[in-house]
Design a protein around this motif. Structure first.
Motif: not given
Ligand code: C2E
Ligand code: MG
Ligand code: MG
Ligand code: MG
Length: 282
Positions: A120-126
């Motif tokens: 999970v990318s940093a962007v997707q995580f949030r």
């Protein structure tokens, strides 16, 4: 007119930036259509709880089958996708495709208990839709939540700690497993780790690469193993390439492994064949 475009002593068209910038723009342009054109593929790398035992699951690793460049690796397009917002479409595709494949595997005798790990990318995580997207993927493919592992890097979880904890708690409540990827490269405090609803720490490849007895790397690995034990977290080593690394990791208390020595990332069909072969020869 080239000179007119130059500013502060350099011309846009003359600089070596030119080729790179054009290539970069082309990449963004191509990437925009990669998902809908079906150019993304997943390769699967086997994960082992114990190298003497059968495969327990796979990590899904995305590749971009570019019409002219060939197979492009994630480090060459995930950062671009994150900057341009294209990452959401990519990560959603990856999640659904990995779940679709896992369902096929779990319906076979060999793969009945397998798990799949998705990065999970940093962007997707949030992303506000993350929880809902994960729930939908599991429902759509009729998978139990515990069969899905989400790999989130330590660095990502360290940004805005309170928000991260809230997101992780929701995922944990759903029953999804959490793995802290590239562990050891961030700066997690023990206090924070104690509160983290994770199931697994993945020792960063950097500590495994030149692992030798009585080195700093060995000390760090055994510290992470001890930390995992104290907090009841599974500890996995990634990037295991040699028998001597495997042997030393075992001595340091780490038996969960992933790496070229045990299996490279491969297409789904090859993954099933490799897992089957392994079972026959063991
Ligand atoms: P990661 O999650 O830490 O994945 C491990 C990387 O190490 C993979 O590179 C894998 O192919 C490579 N690797 C595994 N075993 C060995 C080994 O024994 N030796 C060496 N030298 N390398 C090994 P890959 O596939 O190029 O992926 C790089 C990174 O890109 C991943 O690091 C992950 O952060 C990211 N990534 C991969 N797939 C996805 C995805 O679907 N979505 C997102 N958001 N990120 C992804
Ligand atoms: Mg990973
Ligand atoms: Mg990693
Ligand atoms: Mg990595």
């Amino acid at each position: 007119h080239r000179k007119d475009l130059g500013r502060d002593g350099y011309s846009f068209f003359d600089s070596s930036m030119n080729a790179n910038a054009q290539e970069y723009l082309q990449l963004i342009h191509d990437l925009r259509f990669a998902v809908e054109r079906g150019e993304l593929v997943l390769h699967y790398q086997p994960k082992f709880d114990d190298p003497a035992q059968p495969v327990v699951g796979a990590e899904a690793l995305v590749r971009w089958n570019h019409p002219s460049r060939g197979l492009v690796l994630p480090d060459d397009f995930i950062p671009v996708a994150e900057k341009t917002g294209l990452i959401t479409a990519i990560d959603n595709w990856v999640l659904n495709e990995a779940c679709r494949q896992l369902k096929i595997w779990r319906d076979t005798e060999l793969g009945a208990d397998w798990t799949v790990a998705v990065n999970v990318s940093a962007v997707q995580f949030r992303h506000p839709q993350l929880i809902e997207t994960v729930r939908q993927a599991l429902d759509r493919h009729q998978l139990p939540a515990r069969s899905l592992i989400l790999e989130i890097t330590e660095t990502t979880t360290m940004r805005d700690v309170e928000e991260s904890l809230a997101i992780l708690q929701q995922l944990a409540k759903m029953g999804v497993k959490i793995s802290i990827d590239d562990f050891g490269t961030g700066y997690s405090s023990l206090m924070y780790l104690r509160r983290l609803p994770a199931n697994e720490l993945k020792i960063d490849r950097g500590f495994v690469r030149e692992l030798k007895q009585d080195t700093e790397d060995a000390a760090i690995v055994s510290a992470i193993v001890a930390l995992g034990k104290a907090l009841s977290l599974n500890v996995v080593a990634e990037g295991v390439e040699t028998m001597s690394q495997q042997k030393l990791l075992a001595e340091l208390g780490c038996n969960s492994l992933q790496g070229y020595l045990l299996g490279r990332p491969m297409a789904a069909d090859d993954f099933m064949c490799a897992a089957d072969d392994r079972l026959q020869t063991n």
